[in-house]
Each structure stands twice: as C-alpha cells, then as structure tokens.
Design a protein around this motif. Sequence first.
Motif, PDB file in Angstrom:
ATOM      1  N   LYS A  52       0.836  -1.206   0.000  1.00  0.00           N
ATOM      2  CA  LYS A  52       0.000   0.000   0.000  1.00  0.00           C
ATOM      3  C   LYS A  52       0.866   1.249   0.000  1.00  0.00           C
ATOM      4  N   GLY A  53       2.013   1.151   0.693  1.00  0.00           N
ATOM      5  CA  GLY A  53       2.918   2.294   0.776  1.00  0.00           C
ATOM      6  C   GLY A  53       3.512   2.673  -0.574  1.00  0.00           C
ATOM      7  N   THR A  54       3.558   1.729  -1.524  1.00  0.00           N
ATOM      8  CA  THR A  54       4.144   2.038  -2.835  1.00  0.00           C
ATOM      9  C   THR A  54       3.367   3.136  -3.555  1.00  0.00           C
ATOM     10  N   ALA A  55       2.147   3.390  -3.092  1.00  0.00           N
ATOM     11  CA  ALA A  55       1.363   4.459  -3.722  1.00  0.00           C
ATOM     12  C   ALA A  55       2.014   5.825  -3.520  1.00  0.00           C
ATOM     13  N   LEU A  56       3.050   5.879  -2.672  1.00  0.00           N
ATOM     14  CA  LEU A  56       3.782   7.136  -2.514  1.00  0.00           C
ATOM     15  C   LEU A  56       4.491   7.516  -3.809  1.00  0.00           C
ATOM     16  N   ALA A  57       4.655   6.537  -4.709  1.00  0.00           N
ATOM     17  CA  ALA A  57       5.347   6.754  -5.978  1.00  0.00           C
ATOM     18  C   ALA A  57       4.841   8.013  -6.673  1.00  0.00           C
ATOM     19  N   LEU A  58       3.530   8.133  -6.589  1.00  0.00           N
ATOM     20  CA  LEU A  58       2.839   9.264  -7.185  1.00  0.00           C
ATOM     21  C   LEU A  58       3.441  10.605  -6.784  1.00  0.00           C
ATOM     22  N   LEU A  59       3.921  10.687  -5.531  1.00  0.00           N
ATOM     23  CA  LEU A  59       4.412  11.947  -4.998  1.00  0.00           C
ATOM     24  C   LEU A  59       5.784  12.302  -5.551  1.00  0.00           C
ATOM     25  N   ILE A  60       6.469  11.313  -6.156  1.00  0.00           N
ATOM     26  CA  ILE A  60       7.781  11.600  -6.738  1.00  0.00           C
ATOM     27  C   ILE A  60       7.756  11.314  -8.233  1.00  0.00           C
ATOM     28  N   PHE A  61       6.591  11.526  -8.810  1.00  0.00           N
ATOM     29  CA  PHE A  61       6.429  11.531 -10.271  1.00  0.00           C
ATOM     30  C   PHE A  61       6.679  10.178 -10.931  1.00  0.00           C
ATOM     31  N   LEU A  62       6.407   9.089 -10.222  1.00  0.00           N
ATOM     32  CA  LEU A  62       6.473   7.773 -10.849  1.00  0.00           C
ATOM     33  C   LEU A  62       5.071   7.402 -11.312  1.00  0.00           C
ATOM     34  N   HIS A  63       4.984   6.726 -12.449  1.00  0.00           N
ATOM     35  CA  HIS A  63       3.672   6.368 -12.967  1.00  0.00           C
ATOM     36  C   HIS A  63       3.280   4.971 -12.517  1.00  0.00           C
ATOM     37  N   ASP A  64       2.963   4.866 -11.242  1.00  0.00           N
ATOM     38  CA  ASP A  64       2.612   3.557 -10.682  1.00  0.00           C
ATOM     39  C   ASP A  64       1.128   3.278 -10.897  1.00  0.00           C
ATOM     40  N   LEU A  65       0.655   2.207 -10.286  1.00  0.00           N
ATOM     41  CA  LEU A  65      -0.731   1.795 -10.518  1.00  0.00           C
ATOM     42  C   LEU A  65      -1.732   2.870 -10.084  1.00  0.00           C
ATOM     43  N   THR A  66      -1.471   3.515  -8.970  1.00  0.00           N
ATOM     44  CA  THR A  66      -2.388   4.566  -8.515  1.00  0.00           C
ATOM     45  C   THR A  66      -2.459   5.704  -9.538  1.00  0.00           C
ATOM     46  N   PHE A  67      -1.297   6.080 -10.051  1.00  0.00           N
ATOM     47  CA  PHE A  67      -1.241   7.130 -11.075  1.00  0.00           C
ATOM     48  C   PHE A  67      -2.049   6.723 -12.306  1.00  0.00           C
ATOM     49  N   VAL A  68      -1.829   5.480 -12.758  1.00  0.00           N
ATOM     50  CA  VAL A  68      -2.514   4.995 -13.962  1.00  0.00           C
ATOM     51  C   VAL A  68      -4.027   4.978 -13.751  1.00  0.00           C
ATOM     52  N   VAL A  69      -4.445   4.553 -12.564  1.00  0.00           N
ATOM     53  CA  VAL A  69      -5.879   4.509 -12.274  1.00  0.00           C
ATOM     54  C   VAL A  69      -6.472   5.921 -12.364  1.00  0.00           C
ATOM     55  N   ASP A  70      -5.739   6.875 -11.823  1.00  0.00           N
ATOM     56  CA  ASP A  70      -6.214   8.257 -11.873  1.00  0.00           C
ATOM     57  C   ASP A  70      -6.293   8.756 -13.318  1.00  0.00           C
ATOM     58  N   GLU A  71      -5.337   8.350 -14.138  1.00  0.00           N
ATOM     59  CA  GLU A  71      -5.362   8.694 -15.567  1.00  0.00           C
ATOM     60  C   GLU A  71      -6.570   8.071 -16.255  1.00  0.00           C
ATOM     61  N   LEU A  72      -6.746   6.786 -15.944  1.00  0.00           N
ATOM     62  CA  LEU A  72      -7.805   6.000 -16.572  1.00  0.00           C
ATOM     63  C   LEU A  72      -9.178   6.591 -16.269  1.00  0.00           C
ATOM     64  N   ARG A  73      -9.284   7.177 -15.083  1.00  0.00           N
ATOM     65  CA  ARG A  73     -10.538   7.786 -14.668  1.00  0.00           C
ATOM     66  C   ARG A  73     -11.016   8.833 -15.677  1.00  0.00           C
ATOM     67  N   ARG A  74     -10.066   9.575 -16.222  1.00  0.00           N
ATOM     68  CA  ARG A  74     -10.423  10.633 -17.164  1.00  0.00           C
ATOM     69  C   ARG A  74     -11.118  10.085 -18.396  1.00  0.00           C
ATOM     70  N   THR A  75     -10.642   8.912 -18.875  1.00  0.00           N
ATOM     71  CA  THR A  75     -11.224   8.366 -20.105  1.00  0.00           C
ATOM     72  C   THR A  75     -12.341   7.365 -19.834  1.00  0.00           C
ATOM     73  N   GLU A  76     -12.222   6.596 -18.760  1.00  0.00           N
ATOM     74  CA  GLU A  76     -13.147   5.477 -18.576  1.00  0.00           C
ATOM     75  C   GLU A  76     -14.154   5.690 -17.445  1.00  0.00           C
ATOM     76  N   GLY A  77     -14.005   6.769 -16.725  1.00  0.00           N
ATOM     77  CA  GLY A  77     -14.952   7.010 -15.636  1.00  0.00           C
ATOM     78  C   GLY A  77     -14.438   6.494 -14.307  1.00  0.00           C
ATOM     79  N   THR A  78     -14.965   7.118 -13.229  1.00  0.00           N
ATOM     80  CA  THR A  78     -14.459   6.842 -11.887  1.00  0.00           C
ATOM     81  C   THR A  78     -14.649   5.381 -11.478  1.00  0.00           C
ATOM     82  N   TYR A  79     -15.878   4.864 -11.665  1.00  0.00           N
ATOM     83  CA  TYR A  79     -16.170   3.546 -11.102  1.00  0.00           C
ATOM     84  C   TYR A  79     -15.387   2.447 -11.783  1.00  0.00           C
ATOM     85  N   PHE A  80     -15.255   2.553 -13.111  1.00  0.00           N
ATOM     86  CA  PHE A  80     -14.468   1.551 -13.810  1.00  0.00           C
ATOM     87  C   PHE A  80     -13.016   1.604 -13.348  1.00  0.00           C
ATOM     88  N   ALA A  81     -12.420   2.792 -13.435  1.00  0.00           N
ATOM     89  CA  ALA A  81     -10.995   2.931 -13.130  1.00  0.00           C
ATOM     90  C   ALA A  81     -10.685   2.461 -11.709  1.00  0.00           C
TER      91      ALA A  81
END
Lengths: 215, 271, 234
Positions: free
Chosen positions: C157-186
């Motif tokens: 769970k702590g790996t989600a900190l990646a986002l704070l140092i500009f790494l494109h981890d799973l949390t980042f990708v999910v947030d990106e995906l939200r823009r195109t696919e919607g919140t619930y899907f992403a």
Amino acid sequence: MGINWDWQDAAGVFPLLLEAFVTKTLVLTVVGSLIAAALGLVWAVALRELPTPVSKVLAWVLDVIRMTPLPLQAFFLYYVFVQLDVMTIAFIVLGVHYSTYMAESYRAGIESIRKGQWEAATALSLPKSRTWRAVIVPQALRATLPSLGNWAIAMFKDTPFLIVIGVAEMVTSAREYGGENFTYVEAFTIAGLIFLAASYPTAVLMRRLEKRLAY
Amino acid sequence: MPTDNPTGGPADGSTSGDAPRIVFQDVVKKFGDTVVLNGLNFTVAKGERVTLIGPSGSGKTTILRLLMTLEHLTGGYIYVDGDPLTFEERNGKRVERKPKDVARVRRRIGMVFQQFNLFPNMNVLENITEAPIHVLGRSKDEAEARARELLEQVGLGDKADAHPTQLSGGQQQRVAIARALAMDPEILLLDEVTSALDPELVGEVLGVLREVAKNTDITMLIVTHEMQFAQEVSNRVLMFDHGRIIEEAAPDVMFSNPTEPRTREFLQAVL
Amino acid sequence: MDFFESLLDAWPQLWSGIQITLQLSLGGAALAFVIAVALGLSSISEIGVVRGVSRVLVEFFRGTSLVVQLFWLFFVLPQLGFRLESMAAGIVALGLNYGAYGAEVVRGSLNAVPKAQWEGTTALSMPWVTKMRRIIWPQAWALMLPGLNNLMVMLVKGTALALLIFLHDLTFVVDELRRTEGTYFAFGVGFALYYLISLGFSTVLRMLERRAQRKLGLAPTKAQTAQATAGAVA
C-alpha cells in the motif's frame, strides 16, 4: 549538512509547520481515530452477530479496504463525493481505512473474554444488546485500548498521504515552503522531527498502558 | 397452587399450575459424534431439590447447561412449568422456538457457575442489580435495596462497593448466588459451585446455600461432589452414568444403601 | 462485454503501472528485509553501543513518517549533493521505514524463542553463527512471518507514494484512466488489482509460514505470537 542548514529558514518554517500540524494533522488524527474506533467496533460486533453469509461478505469487504492503498481510496472518494470538502473526505478515508485494522484489534479483545462471561449473561437473561454494551464491550475495550492507540499512531503517520487530494497538512506546508524558498532541508527535517516528537512518546505510552491494563 | 411461588416470580408465570416444574422428554445431546445424553427422561416437581451425581463425563453438567440454554438441544424436549423451553412439538414436528419465547421461559431459571463468572467491570452491587434493572425492568432504587438485602443474607453486607477481583473465591461465589437470587428464579441450577474453591472456603458457600434451601422453596438442581451437603439439602438423588439415570433414590437411601454396584463403586470413590 | 473491452484497451497502461508498483514492492521489501534482520539482530547484541544505535535507528525511522522520509530523500538529498532517481528514492524510503518496523518483528520473534533454547546453545558451547543459524533463527523465522506478512501488505500500500515523486505507478494509472473510462471503472479495476497484488504477496508469505512451522513440527503459542507480532504496528 552543516553548511546547508539555515537557522533563519528553520525559524521561518517552524511556525508554519506547527500551525499546519495542530490545525490539520492533529485534527485529522483525532477525528479519524474516533471514526475508526467507532466503526471498528461496529464491524467487530457485526462480524459476530450477522448471519454467516453476510458476515463473510463483510469480512471480505474489510479485507479489500485493508489491502488497498489509502491514497487510492482518498482519490476515489474525492471523485465520488465532489460536493464534500477535502477535510471531510480525509476524515472518512482515514476513519474507514483504519477501522478495518481496529476491527481486528476488537476481535482479538472480544475473543480474549472468557466464555463464562457470555454464559453468565445468558443465565441472567440479559438481552444481546445489553450483554454487548454492559458486559462484553467494556471488558474488550480494556484489552483493546493499547492496540487502538497504536493504530491511531499509524494513522497519524499516514496523514501526509492526503496530500494527493490537496489536504494542506504539515508535509504539504513543508513542501510549499521548500519550493518557494529553494531549500527543503529545514522544512522536511523539522517536519520529520515533529512527527517523531509526537509519535515516539505516544508509542511509549501505549506500551506502558499495555503492561498496566493486562489483567 | 399459589403457595408454590412465594418468591413472587415473573409476572408472565406458568401456563399450567399443575405441570411439573421441569420435564426432560427424550432428550438427546451430542457433541459432534459423541453422544452425551441419549433419550433422557425425568421430571422435577415444584420445590423439589434434586442432586445429580455420577462420574465426570456422565452428562450431569450438560443437563444444567441445556436447561440454562447454554447448549443446543440435539433432540427431544424440555418443559418448564409446562412451557417448552427451546423446542416445541407443532403438528407432529419438532420446531425451534423463537429467541423471544425462549427468553421468556428462561427468565424463571437462575444459575450459579463453578467459576463464579462475575462481571469484572462491575462492582458487587452492579453485578447484582444489572439484570433486575435491565431484564425485569425494576427501578434502580428497588433493585439496589433488594441487592443489599441479599448481600446481607449471604454475609457480605459490607462488600457492595467492592470489586470482584478484591474478593476471595468464596466471597465471589456468594455474590454470584445473590446475583442469581436477585432475579427471583423459580429454578436454581448449581453447577459444582464449590469445585473451584480452596477447601477452607467451601463451608461458607454451602452454609449460604443451606439457608437458601431452608428459607425459600425454589426448585433446585444440584451438581456437586459434596455428598454431605447433597444429603442435607436434597429430596432426591439421581445417579448418572454414560448419560443415563442408573439409580434414583432419597438421599439417605442412596448414600447408605445403593442398589446398583456402579453407584456403590462411585460413592466409595468420592466419599 | 463492454467492461472486458475497456479492460483490454486499458491493459497496456495498467500493466506499466503494475510493473512500477511491483518493482517498488519487491525492491522495498528486499531492502526492508535486510535492514530488519540487521537491526533486529543488533537489537539483541551483547554490546551496549550496538543495541543503542539499533534502538535509535529503529525509533527514528518508525517515528518520522514514510512520506517525510521519501521527501527528504527526494528533495533534500540533492541539495546535499546526492541525487537519487525516483525509483531508488522510493525503494530506499520503503526499505528504511518498513525495515525499521520489521526490525521490531525480528527482535520480538527472537525474544519469543523460549529461553531454554538459548541456554541450551550456551550449554553446548556453540559459536554464535552456528547457534543462530541452526537453533534460534529457524524458530524465530516461523514466529516472525505473520508479522512480516502484515508489514508486506502495508508496504504494498505504501508504494502508492510513488505518485508523490512523479512515478507512474498503478495509482497514477488509475487516476489517468478515470479521465477516459470514468471513476467507477478505473477505481474498480484499481482496487481489484491492488487487492490481488497484496493477496499474492500475503499468500506466498503464508506458505513460507506453514513450511517453517512444518519444519519445526509445532505451532507457536498465543503468547509467543503476540510477542513476535507486536512490532508490526505503529
């Protein structure tokens, strides 16, 4: 490091950090912990009282919450409840996330109560609700309190994750100050030390409490 | 028979004034594959004091626990004052009763445990008043007055504010007796109430119970190894072995001149 | 059907995020384990200074918050002349933080090994390495795995900190995906993937735990488990 450390910057950032610490970080921790402690108890009781299939589903949902990252959950609520302000979302995220851990603590506390206590309650015909409220919970709480405290400390150290939804807690202030003044050393060092100064004594206190409350 | 119930008893009372206080009918109890009771039948009359004896594992304690609804009844029926306790026969079928109905009948029964089981988070007085207030709906004052009266009776009038952990085993057990009596039970179950006590503390607990036996006509079911006490207090003794009653007699007969060799063997071992 | 099509479309993006998350998890766990063992063993050293230093390090890295440590490594170190790549900073932060928690689990587990076992090794005049490797560690290992398991899930769970140092981890990708696919899907997909990753690590550690217990031929007592896992929190 001595060459880079600027006392003037340190003096400049310290009040800012302290203010964010008191008005945000501490508030988040206290409110989050209260929510988590209340919800955790609800889960623990529900897991025992609900019919098996329902309690299995609940246990699974709690597992999913426990095993997925706090920032992701924060994002999710942030987008789902656009009308809520970020502090409220932060309370909910911290509270719900840590309630899954606290539920485990309560469960252990409840299991540590001897069977005879339940039997005495039955023999006195106490209704279920009264048995929980007057007999089981007060005893379980005593066994659980240090563990709840430890989870509250863990939550406290997790509050900076809420940067992702724009909660202006202490580490956010540190980052802002560092960015504006082109020096991060003082800001992040002091932020770390404030965390340490708050969490270490509390952790020691919990360890003592644990020893003292043990029957 | 109104004189049968001088303690007042719960208002919802019995459905039939003439029914025996307790009836076990074809009672079966299994723990997994182990059969503890296999088709047990017996009846206890109102005001009777019955002692159950027998080797450990013979099912005596299980009988008390079934009556207190602490164990699930595998088969058969138990009646209290004619009311079915946990199961009833409806249209020839064995049906489990609703928790609310079970609770109504169970309220007439009290129990004292081997391990006392006082609530450690409450003081002595609260232990005793908890159920009268929250189950019988008595006022706090009324419940406390009665609790103090009972504490006097069990010789602990000065311990109302004490905590269970501050009391000796014998004192805790006397509080537990007061706690059970505070519910004005029609039936009192005593499950090896002196077995967990140091020998020098047994006397004070038995003394209290003798008084209760003398001054009330609560029906009692007693599981004990104190044969002297059993002889003094009970009207009838049932000897159990392997979940069956192998002998039944008045105490003086049972203890001086049992018919069954198994009973003789057992009594020789414990006396 | 729609759901699976969207998932298939998003998969390359998700997979790149998963890889970052897994790299951080495995790298962080490896470093954390080394640190945990080193600090755990030094915390029971007979040399007072070693014990003291280990104690201070453990309390320091447990107490200062993961995110603060990460920012320190990422923003402050460069000012002092050391530049860490994002990935390296993330792994070091996770390693230090969870290593410190892990050290407490290691220490608790070593202490939960019955005293008689320690005394037995002394009575046999075993050298330290033999004593540890052959007698104490196998027993402590079985005890520490449940605690390490908890920490592993927290580390993932702590790996989600990646986002704070500009790494494109799973949390980042999910947030990106939200823009195109919607919140619930992403987020549905995101929660499911994190759950599976955590569950995967947790299952492997459970298997190790069972194996360790089988080798010893006995399960630990409740008190031993409590002592061993106490360090896994706060």
